[in-house]
Write an enzyme that holds these catalytic residues in place. Structure first.
Site, mmCIF file in Angstrom:
data_model
loop_
_atom_site.group_PDB
_atom_site.id
_atom_site.type_symbol
_atom_site.label_atom_id
_atom_site.label_comp_id
_atom_site.label_asym_id
_atom_site.label_seq_id
_atom_site.Cartn_x
_atom_site.Cartn_y
_atom_site.Cartn_z
ATOM 1 N N SER A 147 0.854 -1.185 0.000
ATOM 2 C CA SER A 147 0.000 0.000 0.000
ATOM 3 C C SER A 147 0.893 1.240 0.000
ATOM 4 O O SER A 147 2.085 1.164 0.337
ATOM 5 C CB SER A 147 -0.885 -0.014 1.251
ATOM 6 O OG SER A 147 -1.519 1.234 1.464
ATOM 7 N N TYR A 160 -3.685 -0.783 10.093
ATOM 8 C CA TYR A 160 -3.506 -1.004 8.658
ATOM 9 C C TYR A 160 -2.109 -0.564 8.229
ATOM 10 O O TYR A 160 -1.409 -1.274 7.486
ATOM 11 C CB TYR A 160 -4.574 -0.231 7.894
ATOM 12 C CG TYR A 160 -4.574 -0.475 6.401
ATOM 13 C CD1 TYR A 160 -5.266 -1.550 5.861
ATOM 14 C CD2 TYR A 160 -3.890 0.375 5.534
ATOM 15 C CE1 TYR A 160 -5.277 -1.785 4.497
ATOM 16 C CE2 TYR A 160 -3.893 0.154 4.173
ATOM 17 C CZ TYR A 160 -4.589 -0.928 3.652
ATOM 18 O OH TYR A 160 -4.578 -1.152 2.293
#
Length: 255
Positions: A147, A160
């Site tokens: 990410s 996350y």
């Protein structure tokens, strides 16, 4: 090999997790278009019905498996089932993930545990499970989904962010150990894509505009924008690429 043959996946079997929608579905379909047969995995067996149907229309085989990605016993059962249905797995795409948004000071520990188990623990387990077999065969491709938050901190998503930093680090660690066995371990770091995970951002007019203003391409990514990257990393075209985090972000990181 010459030209487009470098990108052919004919005769290969892939396992794509989180293949029910969004980025996972797009990558599963892209691999099939390049010639691979695909095991479509998600948290619900019926969740991959549409993905599998598209793959079969393309003339490739598709199998469906499901598991609770936070449960290691479930993951092992799913991995064995994938092999029973498809045979050896040549390409592993670890895409399944989850996100929970809370201020860090109030972040529920149960949410932290869930995100880390799904986004990082499951990735390591599946890498290890299938990586052992790839090492024995001296061939294999592992593609983890990182990410932009593998590089930055984000807001309201500490679990996350930690998990995606972990995925990037794990990718490099495995590449260091497995490259000698002709197993390539790389990751794709998607930028801001129009998926369920970014709905909250896209529905916030201020935050959405802030994001768009930094993307040189001037738009949110769409799941098919990952097709070229996943085919490249799954194919012989990337045989000397290892431990790389391939950013697909419309230019966000360059701004």
């Amino acid at each position: 090999m010459k030209g487009l043959e470098l990108f052919s996946l004919e005769g290969k079997k892939a396992l794509v997790t989180g293949a029910s929608r969004g980025l996972g579905r797009a990558m599963a379909e892209a691999l099939a278009r390049a010639g691979a047969d695909v095991v479509c995995a998600s948290s619900q067996l019926s969740g991959t019905d549409e993905t599998a149907a598209v793959i079969r229309v393309l003339g490739r085989q598709a199998w469906q498996v499901a598991a609770d990605f936070s449960d290691r016993n479930e993951l092992e059962r799913m991995a064995r089932e994938a092999e029973e249905k498809a045979g050896q797995i040549d390409i592993l795409v670890n895409n399944a993930g989850t996100i929970r948004r809370y201020p860090a000071a109030e972040y529920p520990l149960e949410a932290w545990d869930e995100v880390l188990r799904v986004n990082l623990d499951a990735v390591f387990f599946l890498c290890q499970y299938f990586g052992r077999k790839m090492i024995a065969r001296r061939a294999g491709k592992v593609i983890n989904v990182a990410s932009l938050l593998s590089f930055s901190g984000g807001i309201l998503v500490p679990a996350y962010t930690a998990s995606k930093h972990g995925v990037a680090g794990l990718t490099k660690a495995l590449a260091n150990e497995w490259a000698r066995y002709n197993v390539q371990v790389n990751a794709i770091a998607p930028g801001y894509f129009a998926t369920d995970n970014t709905r909250a951002l896209r529905e916030d007019p201020v935050r959405s505009q802030e994001i768009l203003s930094r993307i040189p391409a001037g738009r949110w990514g769409e799941p098919p924008d990952l097709a070229g990257a996943v085919i490249f990393l799954a194919s012989s075209a990337s045989d000397y690429v290892n431990g790389h985090i391939l950013v697909v972000d419309g230019g966000w990181m360059a701004r």
